[in-house]
Scaffold this active site. Structure first.
Site, PDB file in Angstrom:
ATOM      1  N   LYS A 164     -10.662  -2.550  20.509  1.00  0.00           N
ATOM      2  CA  LYS A 164     -10.443  -3.582  19.486  1.00  0.00           C
ATOM      3  C   LYS A 164     -11.742  -4.159  18.948  1.00  0.00           C
ATOM      4  O   LYS A 164     -11.735  -4.836  17.922  1.00  0.00           O
ATOM      5  CB  LYS A 164      -9.559  -4.715  20.039  1.00  0.00           C
ATOM      6  CG  LYS A 164      -8.092  -4.303  20.168  1.00  0.00           C
ATOM      7  CD  LYS A 164      -7.181  -5.496  20.326  1.00  0.00           C
ATOM      8  CE  LYS A 164      -5.724  -5.086  20.342  1.00  0.00           C
ATOM      9  NZ  LYS A 164      -4.809  -6.183  20.647  1.00  0.00           N
TER      10      LYS A 164
ATOM     11  N   LYS B 214      -2.768   6.015  18.507  1.00  0.00           N
ATOM     12  CA  LYS B 214      -1.428   5.525  18.869  1.00  0.00           C
ATOM     13  C   LYS B 214      -0.823   4.747  17.698  1.00  0.00           C
ATOM     14  O   LYS B 214      -1.556   4.146  16.898  1.00  0.00           O
ATOM     15  CB  LYS B 214      -1.507   4.732  20.168  1.00  0.00           C
ATOM     16  CG  LYS B 214      -1.666   3.285  20.020  1.00  0.00           C
ATOM     17  CD  LYS B 214      -1.701   2.560  21.348  1.00  0.00           C
ATOM     18  CE  LYS B 214      -2.236   1.169  21.027  1.00  0.00           C
ATOM     19  NZ  LYS B 214      -2.397   0.242  22.068  1.00  0.00           N
TER      20      LYS B 214
ATOM     21  N   LYS C 297       0.813  -1.739  15.534  1.00  0.00           N
ATOM     22  CA  LYS C 297       1.289  -2.803  14.660  1.00  0.00           C
ATOM     23  C   LYS C 297       0.211  -3.273  13.718  1.00  0.00           C
ATOM     24  O   LYS C 297       0.491  -3.795  12.663  1.00  0.00           O
ATOM     25  CB  LYS C 297       1.582  -4.038  15.517  1.00  0.00           C
ATOM     26  CG  LYS C 297       2.734  -3.982  16.376  1.00  0.00           C
ATOM     27  CD  LYS C 297       3.208  -5.428  16.522  1.00  0.00           C
ATOM     28  CE  LYS C 297       3.810  -5.693  17.842  1.00  0.00           C
ATOM     29  NZ  LYS C 297       2.813  -6.317  18.729  1.00  0.00           N
TER      30      LYS C 297
HETATM   31  P1  AMP Z   1       2.163  -4.693  21.465  1.00  0.00           P
HETATM   32  O1  AMP Z   1       2.553  -4.001  20.193  1.00  0.00           O
HETATM   33  O2  AMP Z   1       0.725  -4.443  21.781  1.00  0.00           O
HETATM   34  O3  AMP Z   1       2.551  -6.128  21.523  1.00  0.00           O
HETATM   35  O4  AMP Z   1       2.978  -3.959  22.618  1.00  0.00           O
HETATM   36  C1  AMP Z   1       4.243  -4.344  23.094  1.00  0.00           C
HETATM   37  C2  AMP Z   1       4.840  -3.261  23.967  1.00  0.00           C
HETATM   38  O5  AMP Z   1       5.041  -2.058  23.216  1.00  0.00           O
HETATM   39  C3  AMP Z   1       3.984  -2.856  25.164  1.00  0.00           C
HETATM   40  O6  AMP Z   1       4.827  -2.578  26.270  1.00  0.00           O
HETATM   41  C4  AMP Z   1       3.292  -1.607  24.701  1.00  0.00           C
HETATM   42  O7  AMP Z   1       2.922  -0.760  25.760  1.00  0.00           O
HETATM   43  C5  AMP Z   1       4.374  -0.968  23.832  1.00  0.00           C
HETATM   44  N1  AMP Z   1       3.770  -0.134  22.793  1.00  0.00           N
HETATM   45  C6  AMP Z   1       2.947  -0.548  21.803  1.00  0.00           C
HETATM   46  N2  AMP Z   1       2.569   0.496  21.035  1.00  0.00           N
HETATM   47  C7  AMP Z   1       3.167   1.595  21.552  1.00  0.00           C
HETATM   48  C8  AMP Z   1       3.190   2.983  21.209  1.00  0.00           C
HETATM   49  N3  AMP Z   1       2.499   3.437  20.161  1.00  0.00           N
HETATM   50  N4  AMP Z   1       3.924   3.819  21.963  1.00  0.00           N
HETATM   51  C9  AMP Z   1       4.627   3.359  23.019  1.00  0.00           C
HETATM   52  N5  AMP Z   1       4.647   2.084  23.411  1.00  0.00           N
HETATM   53  C10 AMP Z   1       3.928   1.186  22.691  1.00  0.00           C
END
Ligand code: AMP
Ligand code: TRP
Length: 330
Positions: A114, A197, A200
């Site tokens: 990041k 990956k 968001k």
């Molecule tokens: P975040 O978007 O960082 O708030 O992630 C929330 C949850 O979604 C966490 O458990 C992450 O590990 C999962 N997650 C986020 N991006 C991915 C992705 N590209 N593939 C699978 N899991 C994801």
């Protein structure tokens, strides 16, 4: 009375929740909710580690709450709440900050990723401390299990280390939580760049399918998804783009990748994408519709979150008190 083991997990209310969040996190939360005592948090304090527009943040918090419920989390079985409404998260974070080491935090790959573009000098101290707040989230509830996507593995390891270290230094206080990562969909890659990956915070909407995307947008994004050279539909390391599409197919349909490969033997990428789009549309459409209905009644969502915060506080308070007492702060 049989006591259920406890689950804790969370998602940040920033950007648009996408297929990765759905397959890597939400879908599993829903699948296991009957077996556990569940705490699903909207981690709004984590979202603040990068700049947010307060108006947008307020709206995103409700949106995440709506998506949690629309995905199938049952508020009767799950405590759904906002991190910032339970002050114990920030307080335990400070106590754990004094146990966590600068070197450990410096090795976190998410922090390095990041800050790659903007440099560490201008990163917030909160971004550096992000994994300690995450450890506080889970340890505050003495949760046993943390269902997350693959990208959270390192943060979970640190969390376990901090729990063990605190217990060792001050006496048994915290449960050392276990990581739970799903067999498929744990690492969904960007549709336009299968070496990144799905994220968001991506500025490229074509890189992700948002949970709230309408069916035509989903179809268009999947049609435009990058593919690999060749024609064979196989999940192999030389075919990262096709492997990703197969993984999503498997995650959304519940069918094993090997079975899908057999079905597509001798068929083209176009066929795969077309059918995958329908599987995704079919899976997400009910979630989207239900989320929009819920968002039409924001006061109800707010009430639900308030009730969740009260329950979360009740569970958290004695754990925080015991940590304080162990440190001599009673
Ligand atoms: P975040 O978007 O960082 O708030 O992630 C929330 C949850 O979604 C966490 O458990 C992450 O590990 C999962 N997650 C986020 N991006 C991915 C992705 N590209 N593939 C699978 N899991 C994801
Ligand atoms: N850091 C997680 C992510 O970005 C979100 C999160 C915050 C979390 N606190 C948590 C996940 C506690 C599991 C448990 O994906």
């Amino acid at each position: 009375m049989e006591t259920k083991r406890r689950v804790f997990s969370g998602i940040q209310p920033s950007g648009n929740l996408h297929l990765g969040n759905y397959l890597g996190a939400l879908k599993n939360w829903v699948a296991i909710q009957d077996e556990y005592d569940n705490y699903f948090c909207i981690v709004d304090l984590h979202a603040l580690t990068v700049p947010q527009d307060p108006k947008v943040l307020r709206q995103k918090i409700r949106e995440v709450a709506a998506i949690y419920i629309a995905s199938g989390l049952d508020p009767e079985k799950c405590v759904i709440f906002r991190q910032s409404k339970v002050s114990g998260h920030a307080e335990l974070c400070w106590l754990l900050n004094c146990v966590a080491r600068f070197g450990e935090l410096s090795r976190m790959t998410q922090f390095k990723d990041k800050t790659r573009k903007g440099g560490v000098e201008s990163a917030s101290a909160g971004l550096f401390d992000y994994p300690v707040l995450q450890a506080a989230d889970v340890l505050l509830y003495n949760a046993h299990l943390v269902p997350v996507g693959e990208d959270q593995r390192q943060h979970l390891e640190l969390m376990r280390t901090l729990a063990r270290r605190f217990n060792h230094l001050y006496g048994e206080t915290f449960v050392v939580p276990e990581t739970m990562i799903p067999p498929t969909g744990a690492r969904v890659m960007a549709l336009d760049a299968p070496d990144e990956k799905m994220s968001k915070s991506s500025p490229r909407p074509g890189s992700y399918v948002a949970i709230l995307d309408d069916p035509d947008t989903i179809r268009r994004k999947i049609r435009r998804a990058k593919t690999d050279s060749g024609t064979e539909i196989r999940a192999v390391p030389e075919k990262p783009a096709i492997t990703n599409l197969l993984d999503v197919y498997s995650g959304m349909s519940g069918r094993p990748v090997a079975e899908i490969e057999v079905e597509y033997e001798g068929r083209g990428y176009g066929d795969l994408k077309k059918n995958l789009a329908e599987v995704v549309v079919e899976g997400l459409a009910p979630v989207r519709d239900r989320a929009h209905e819920l968002l039409d009644h924001p006061a109800k969502l707010d009430d639900l979150l308030e009730a969740g915060a009260r329950r979360a506080n009740d569970t958290a308070r004695p754990v925080l008190e015991s940590a304080r007492a162990k440190l001599g702060l009673d």
